[in-house]
Motif scaffolding. Sequence first.
Motif, PDB file in Angstrom:
ATOM      1  N   PRO A 105     -45.285 -53.226 -30.028  1.00  0.00           N
ATOM      2  CA  PRO A 105     -44.549 -53.906 -29.471  1.00  0.00           C
ATOM      3  C   PRO A 105     -44.186 -53.917 -27.981  1.00  0.00           C
ATOM      4  CG  PRO A 105     -43.685 -53.271 -31.487  1.00  0.00           C
ATOM      5  CD  PRO A 105     -44.716 -52.447 -31.294  1.00  0.00           C
ATOM      6  N   LEU A 106     -44.207 -52.331 -27.482  1.00  0.00           N
ATOM      7  CA  LEU A 106     -43.921 -52.433 -26.027  1.00  0.00           C
ATOM      8  C   LEU A 106     -45.345 -52.766 -25.072  1.00  0.00           C
ATOM      9  CD1 LEU A 106     -42.361 -51.378 -23.865  1.00  0.00           C
ATOM     10  CD2 LEU A 106     -43.211 -48.999 -24.163  1.00  0.00           C
ATOM     11  N   ALA A 107     -46.100 -52.743 -25.691  1.00  0.00           N
ATOM     12  CA  ALA A 107     -47.562 -53.062 -24.926  1.00  0.00           C
ATOM     13  C   ALA A 107     -47.599 -54.646 -24.785  1.00  0.00           C
ATOM     14  CB  ALA A 107     -48.726 -52.510 -25.524  1.00  0.00           C
ATOM     15  N   LEU A 108     -47.096 -55.156 -26.056  1.00  0.00           N
ATOM     16  CA  LEU A 108     -47.232 -56.781 -26.106  1.00  0.00           C
ATOM     17  C   LEU A 108     -46.346 -57.317 -25.102  1.00  0.00           C
ATOM     18  CD1 LEU A 108     -47.803 -57.092 -29.755  1.00  0.00           C
ATOM     19  CD2 LEU A 108     -49.395 -57.677 -28.210  1.00  0.00           C
ATOM     20  N   ALA A 132     -38.633 -43.139 -22.568  1.00  0.00           N
ATOM     21  CA  ALA A 132     -38.367 -43.692 -21.222  1.00  0.00           C
ATOM     22  C   ALA A 132     -37.330 -44.891 -21.325  1.00  0.00           C
ATOM     23  CB  ALA A 132     -39.701 -44.148 -20.446  1.00  0.00           C
ATOM     24  N   LEU A 133     -36.491 -44.993 -20.325  1.00  0.00           N
ATOM     25  CA  LEU A 133     -35.521 -45.864 -20.432  1.00  0.00           C
ATOM     26  C   LEU A 133     -36.083 -47.388 -20.031  1.00  0.00           C
ATOM     27  CD1 LEU A 133     -32.709 -47.180 -20.272  1.00  0.00           C
ATOM     28  CD2 LEU A 133     -32.252 -46.243 -17.979  1.00  0.00           C
ATOM     29  N   LYS A 137     -35.555 -50.828 -22.278  1.00  0.00           N
ATOM     30  CA  LYS A 137     -35.182 -52.253 -21.664  1.00  0.00           C
ATOM     31  C   LYS A 137     -36.060 -53.138 -22.096  1.00  0.00           C
ATOM     32  CE  LYS A 137     -32.266 -50.334 -17.725  1.00  0.00           C
ATOM     33  NZ  LYS A 137     -32.407 -50.533 -16.324  1.00  0.00           N
ATOM     34  N   ARG A 138     -37.492 -52.881 -21.871  1.00  0.00           N
ATOM     35  CA  ARG A 138     -38.292 -54.036 -22.461  1.00  0.00           C
ATOM     36  C   ARG A 138     -38.403 -54.337 -23.692  1.00  0.00           C
ATOM     37  NH1 ARG A 138     -42.093 -50.787 -18.364  1.00  0.00           N
ATOM     38  NH2 ARG A 138     -41.872 -52.003 -16.225  1.00  0.00           N
ATOM     39  N   ILE A 175     -45.733 -51.372 -14.792  1.00  0.00           N
ATOM     40  CA  ILE A 175     -46.793 -51.949 -15.469  1.00  0.00           C
ATOM     41  C   ILE A 175     -47.961 -52.067 -14.553  1.00  0.00           C
ATOM     42  CG2 ILE A 175     -47.446 -53.878 -16.811  1.00  0.00           C
ATOM     43  CD1 ILE A 175     -44.568 -54.168 -17.493  1.00  0.00           C
ATOM     44  N   ALA A 176     -49.231 -51.516 -14.859  1.00  0.00           N
ATOM     45  CA  ALA A 176     -50.313 -51.665 -13.946  1.00  0.00           C
ATOM     46  C   ALA A 176     -51.322 -52.876 -14.606  1.00  0.00           C
ATOM     47  CB  ALA A 176     -50.789 -50.410 -13.766  1.00  0.00           C
ATOM     48  N   ILE A 177     -51.838 -53.498 -13.934  1.00  0.00           N
ATOM     49  CA  ILE A 177     -53.137 -54.454 -14.283  1.00  0.00           C
ATOM     50  C   ILE A 177     -54.274 -54.012 -13.873  1.00  0.00           C
ATOM     51  CG2 ILE A 177     -53.805 -56.621 -14.339  1.00  0.00           C
ATOM     52  CD1 ILE A 177     -51.053 -57.570 -13.984  1.00  0.00           C
TER      53      ILE A 177
END
Length: 309
Positions: free
Chosen positions: A14-17, A172-173, A177-178, A203-205
């Motif tokens: 869910p976090l990655a999505l 991690a906060l 939050k996300r 968040i890195a791309i």
Amino acid sequence: MQTKPFRIGTRGSPLALAQATEARDRLMAAHGLPEEMFEIVVLTTRGDKITDRPLTEIGGKGLFTFELENQLLAGHLDFAVHSAKDMSTRLPEGLILSACLPREDIRDVLIGRTAPHLDDLPKRATVGSASLRRQALIRRRRPDLNVVIFRGQVETRLRKLAEGQADATLLALAGLKRLGKVEVLTEIFEPDVFPPAPAQGAIAIESRTNDERVLALLAAINDDATYDCVSCERAFLSALDGSCRTPIAGYAICEGDQIHFNGLIITPDGQHEHTATIDGNRRDAAALGLLVGQDVRARAGSGFFEAWS
């Protein structure tokens, strides 16, 4: 002109999505593109499959990115979205960290089941964490506590906690939050006393180095301050990473054209540590991180690392 959807690689948690969706939405807004021009492609990584052992025993950093990077190199993805702290400091040849989204909160939090604060937990209480850094910082502050491995997605760790497998856990906060789960936290740790992992909250791309079309697309959503801070922190990590299992923390702050970095290496038992700070111009962010990493490594000496490798 692009006619096929851009393919965005991500893990399936869910976090990655949520992170991949944020990247997509920012690209839609920046370029005036419809949602149909982006396809989110979910891959399962080795780090997702193996959840019963510490990451250090099964390969460490890169376990959550390896499959995504292979698909990028094969041309099956246009870019991949990662939690920046999951990325190896040495990317495969042909790939580049091409953009960072505006950073979320870098702080760690406690989710306490039997007490709201770390200092309030009873002696010999059990705290679960998968992070060597968090384990060491817990032991530094509360050497009496029983620290155990706690792996899995955010939801899995919260379920384990609710089932009574631990008295508290740390997360991690930014992730809470996300995911819209901030209400579960019971204590927030300030970075000067409980420093975060390098690149935490970012968040890195990642994309192919020679794909100018995608690089131009992503440049529109890159947050320069976050990118510079992450570059500094990753360079610090690169000077220390790979040959040891020593817990490492570090965070940078940008103010105008200046950058300030704080770093820490600490033994897993929390009893011995070395700190490092450096200030300089943001254009030298990566060089500064590397310099301070080399300095703290030299001051600590090889024995500091070999004892825990």
